[in-house]
Design a protein around this motif. Structure first.
Motif, PDB file in Angstrom:
ATOM      1  N   TYR A  33       0.832  -1.202   0.000  1.00 44.46           N
ATOM      2  CA  TYR A  33       0.000   0.000   0.000  1.00 44.46           C
ATOM      3  C   TYR A  33       0.869   1.256   0.000  1.00 44.46           C
ATOM      4  CZ  TYR A  33      -3.375   3.494   1.496  1.00 44.46           C
ATOM      5  OH  TYR A  33      -4.154   4.617   1.573  1.00 44.46           O
ATOM      6  N   TYR A  34       1.836   1.302   0.889  1.00 42.65           N
ATOM      7  CA  TYR A  34       2.650   2.499   0.996  1.00 42.65           C
ATOM      8  C   TYR A  34       3.624   2.633  -0.169  1.00 42.65           C
ATOM      9  CZ  TYR A  34       0.660   3.225   5.571  1.00 42.65           C
ATOM     10  OH  TYR A  34      -0.215   3.439   6.588  1.00 42.65           O
ATOM     11  N   SER A  35       4.077   1.536  -0.735  1.00 39.97           N
ATOM     12  CA  SER A  35       4.987   1.636  -1.876  1.00 39.97           C
ATOM     13  C   SER A  35       4.264   2.183  -3.101  1.00 39.97           C
ATOM     14  CB  SER A  35       5.620   0.281  -2.188  1.00 39.97           C
ATOM     15  OG  SER A  35       4.654  -0.610  -2.692  1.00 39.97           O
ATOM     16  N   GLN A  36       2.965   1.941  -3.203  1.00 36.33           N
ATOM     17  CA  GLN A  36       2.201   2.457  -4.333  1.00 36.33           C
ATOM     18  C   GLN A  36       1.941   3.951  -4.204  1.00 36.33           C
ATOM     19  OE1 GLN A  36      -1.261  -0.020  -4.460  1.00 36.33           O
ATOM     20  NE2 GLN A  36      -0.221  -1.679  -5.510  1.00 36.33           N
ATOM     21  N   GLU A  37       1.981   4.465  -2.994  1.00 40.06           N
ATOM     22  CA  GLU A  37       1.719   5.879  -2.780  1.00 40.06           C
ATOM     23  C   GLU A  37       2.922   6.754  -3.094  1.00 40.06           C
ATOM     24  OE1 GLU A  37       0.266   6.746   1.092  1.00 40.06           O
ATOM     25  OE2 GLU A  37      -1.718   5.984   0.667  1.00 40.06           O
ATOM     26  N   GLN A  38       4.110   6.200  -3.033  1.00 39.27           N
ATOM     27  CA  GLN A  38       5.304   7.005  -3.215  1.00 39.27           C
ATOM     28  C   GLN A  38       5.506   7.321  -4.691  1.00 39.27           C
ATOM     29  OE1 GLN A  38       8.436   4.760  -1.465  1.00 39.27           O
ATOM     30  NE2 GLN A  38       7.677   4.995   0.606  1.00 39.27           N
ATOM     31  N   THR A  39       5.761   8.572  -4.963  1.00 44.73           N
ATOM     32  CA  THR A  39       6.095   8.975  -6.317  1.00 44.73           C
ATOM     33  C   THR A  39       7.539   9.444  -6.334  1.00 44.73           C
ATOM     34  OG1 THR A  39       5.279  11.202  -5.904  1.00 44.73           O
ATOM     35  CG2 THR A  39       3.730   9.637  -6.865  1.00 44.73           C
ATOM     36  N   PHE A  40       8.227   9.139  -7.396  1.00 49.10           N
ATOM     37  CA  PHE A  40       9.620   9.514  -7.525  1.00 49.10           C
ATOM     38  C   PHE A  40       9.777  10.404  -8.752  1.00 49.10           C
ATOM     39  CE2 PHE A  40       9.712   5.454  -5.295  1.00 49.10           C
ATOM     40  CZ  PHE A  40      10.551   5.750  -4.226  1.00 49.10           C
ATOM     41  N   SER A  41      10.569  11.431  -8.598  1.00 46.77           N
ATOM     42  CA  SER A  41      10.853  12.282  -9.747  1.00 46.77           C
ATOM     43  C   SER A  41      11.910  11.599 -10.614  1.00 46.77           C
ATOM     44  CB  SER A  41      11.359  13.645  -9.282  1.00 46.77           C
ATOM     45  OG  SER A  41      12.652  13.510  -8.709  1.00 46.77           O
ATOM     46  N   ALA A  42      12.064  12.083 -11.819  1.00 43.54           N
ATOM     47  CA  ALA A  42      13.064  11.521 -12.721  1.00 43.54           C
ATOM     48  C   ALA A  42      14.462  11.671 -12.129  1.00 43.54           C
ATOM     49  CB  ALA A  42      12.976  12.196 -14.080  1.00 43.54           C
ATOM     50  N   ASP A  43      14.706  12.777 -11.444  1.00 40.92           N
ATOM     51  CA  ASP A  43      16.019  13.001 -10.813  1.00 40.92           C
ATOM     52  C   ASP A  43      16.291  11.986  -9.705  1.00 40.92           C
ATOM     53  OD1 ASP A  43      16.521  15.160 -12.465  1.00 40.92           O
ATOM     54  OD2 ASP A  43      15.758  16.639 -11.025  1.00 40.92           O
ATOM     55  N   GLU A  44      15.260  11.698  -8.899  1.00 40.79           N
ATOM     56  CA  GLU A  44      15.422  10.709  -7.830  1.00 40.79           C
ATOM     57  C   GLU A  44      15.705   9.329  -8.397  1.00 40.79           C
ATOM     58  OE1 GLU A  44      12.713  12.097  -4.101  1.00 40.79           O
ATOM     59  OE2 GLU A  44      11.646  11.552  -5.935  1.00 40.79           O
ATOM     60  N   LEU A  45      14.983   8.957  -9.428  1.00 39.59           N
ATOM     61  CA  LEU A  45      15.193   7.651 -10.039  1.00 39.59           C
ATOM     62  C   LEU A  45      16.583   7.556 -10.661  1.00 39.59           C
ATOM     63  CD1 LEU A  45      11.750   6.909 -11.688  1.00 39.59           C
ATOM     64  CD2 LEU A  45      12.751   5.815  -9.689  1.00 39.59           C
ATOM     65  N   ALA A  46      17.002   8.612 -11.324  1.00 35.11           N
ATOM     66  CA  ALA A  46      18.333   8.620 -11.942  1.00 35.11           C
ATOM     67  C   ALA A  46      19.416   8.482 -10.880  1.00 35.11           C
ATOM     68  CB  ALA A  46      18.528   9.899 -12.739  1.00 35.11           C
ATOM     69  N   ARG A  47      19.184   9.075  -9.717  1.00 31.47           N
ATOM     70  CA  ARG A  47      20.158   8.991  -8.630  1.00 31.47           C
ATOM     71  C   ARG A  47      20.188   7.592  -8.011  1.00 31.47           C
ATOM     72  NH1 ARG A  47      19.351   9.760  -3.314  1.00 31.47           N
ATOM     73  NH2 ARG A  47      17.303  10.654  -3.666  1.00 31.47           N
ATOM     74  N   LEU A  48      19.047   6.930  -7.972  1.00 32.56           N
ATOM     75  CA  LEU A  48      18.945   5.627  -7.316  1.00 32.56           C
ATOM     76  C   LEU A  48      19.359   4.462  -8.207  1.00 32.56           C
ATOM     77  CD1 LEU A  48      15.552   6.096  -5.464  1.00 32.56           C
ATOM     78  CD2 LEU A  48      17.836   6.119  -4.453  1.00 32.56           C
ATOM     79  N   ILE A  49      19.154   4.610  -9.504  1.00 34.87           N
ATOM     80  CA  ILE A  49      19.400   3.498 -10.416  1.00 34.87           C
ATOM     81  C   ILE A  49      20.827   3.546 -10.925  1.00 34.87           C
ATOM     82  CG2 ILE A  49      18.773   2.511 -12.654  1.00 34.87           C
ATOM     83  CD1 ILE A  49      15.914   3.480 -12.094  1.00 34.87           C
ATOM     84  N   ASN A  50      21.503   2.422 -10.808  1.00 38.72           N
ATOM     85  CA  ASN A  50      22.849   2.293 -11.356  1.00 38.72           C
ATOM     86  C   ASN A  50      22.674   1.861 -12.814  1.00 38.72           C
ATOM     87  OD1 ASN A  50      25.368   1.415 -12.166  1.00 38.72           O
ATOM     88  ND2 ASN A  50      25.886   0.538 -10.176  1.00 38.72           N
ATOM     89  N   GLU A  51      22.737   2.820 -13.711  1.00 42.02           N
ATOM     90  CA  GLU A  51      22.428   2.560 -15.114  1.00 42.02           C
ATOM     91  C   GLU A  51      23.399   1.552 -15.734  1.00 42.02           C
ATOM     92  OE1 GLU A  51      21.622   5.025 -19.241  1.00 42.02           O
ATOM     93  OE2 GLU A  51      21.812   6.113 -17.357  1.00 42.02           O
ATOM     94  N   GLU A  52      24.665   1.641 -15.366  1.00 43.30           N
ATOM     95  CA  GLU A  52      25.656   0.705 -15.911  1.00 43.30           C
ATOM     96  C   GLU A  52      25.327  -0.725 -15.499  1.00 43.30           C
ATOM     97  OE1 GLU A  52      30.411  -0.206 -15.375  1.00 43.30           O
ATOM     98  OE2 GLU A  52      29.718   1.870 -15.188  1.00 43.30           O
ATOM     99  N   ARG A  53      25.009  -0.913 -14.234  1.00 41.81           N
ATOM    100  CA  ARG A  53      24.666  -2.256 -13.739  1.00 41.81           C
ATOM    101  C   ARG A  53      23.368  -2.746 -14.368  1.00 41.81           C
ATOM    102  NH1 ARG A  53      25.729  -7.129 -12.893  1.00 41.81           N
ATOM    103  NH2 ARG A  53      24.800  -8.097 -11.083  1.00 41.81           N
ATOM    104  N   LEU A  54      22.406  -1.853 -14.524  1.00 43.11           N
ATOM    105  CA  LEU A  54      21.139  -2.217 -15.143  1.00 43.11           C
ATOM    106  C   LEU A  54      21.361  -2.685 -16.580  1.00 43.11           C
ATOM    107  CD1 LEU A  54      18.048  -2.364 -15.059  1.00 43.11           C
ATOM    108  CD2 LEU A  54      18.005   0.050 -15.717  1.00 43.11           C
ATOM    109  N   ASN A  55      22.198  -1.982 -17.313  1.00 44.53           N
ATOM    110  CA  ASN A  55      22.505  -2.384 -18.688  1.00 44.53           C
ATOM    111  C   ASN A  55      23.201  -3.740 -18.734  1.00 44.53           C
ATOM    112  OD1 ASN A  55      21.326  -0.157 -19.901  1.00 44.53           O
ATOM    113  ND2 ASN A  55      23.188   1.068 -19.732  1.00 44.53           N
TER     114      ASN A  55
END
Length: 77
Positions: A33-55
């Motif tokens: 329930y609470y995880s569905q309520e949280q919204t993340f901005s593009a900047d927050e997601l970019a900061r949290l996601i390791n793009e190199e590892r994801l690739n």
């Protein structure tokens, strides 16, 4: 008299297990329930996601799926 104690103990244990399962279910629901309520901005997601590892992970999954598809194709023959 011993059988009475065992049945009481068994009921008590069963009740504790049931209560514990209900608490886990409630905790799972609250997390969902609470995880569905949280919204993340593009900047927050970019900061949290390791793009190199994801690739890297996506490339590995592509390789795995390609090998799996070839194995399935060979199986049919």
């Amino acid at each position: 008299m011993k059988s009475d104690k065992k049945s009481i103990g068994a009921n008590s244990s069963a009740e504790h297990v049931e209560q514990h399962l209900q608490e886990l279910e409630k905790a799972d629901y609250e997390i969902l329930y609470y995880s569905q309520e949280q919204t993340f901005s593009a900047d927050e997601l970019a900061r949290l996601i390791n793009e190199e590892r994801l690739n890297e992970l996506m490339a590995q999954s592509d390789e795995f799926l390609n090998s799996l598809n070839s194995e399935i194709g060979d199986f049919d023959e």
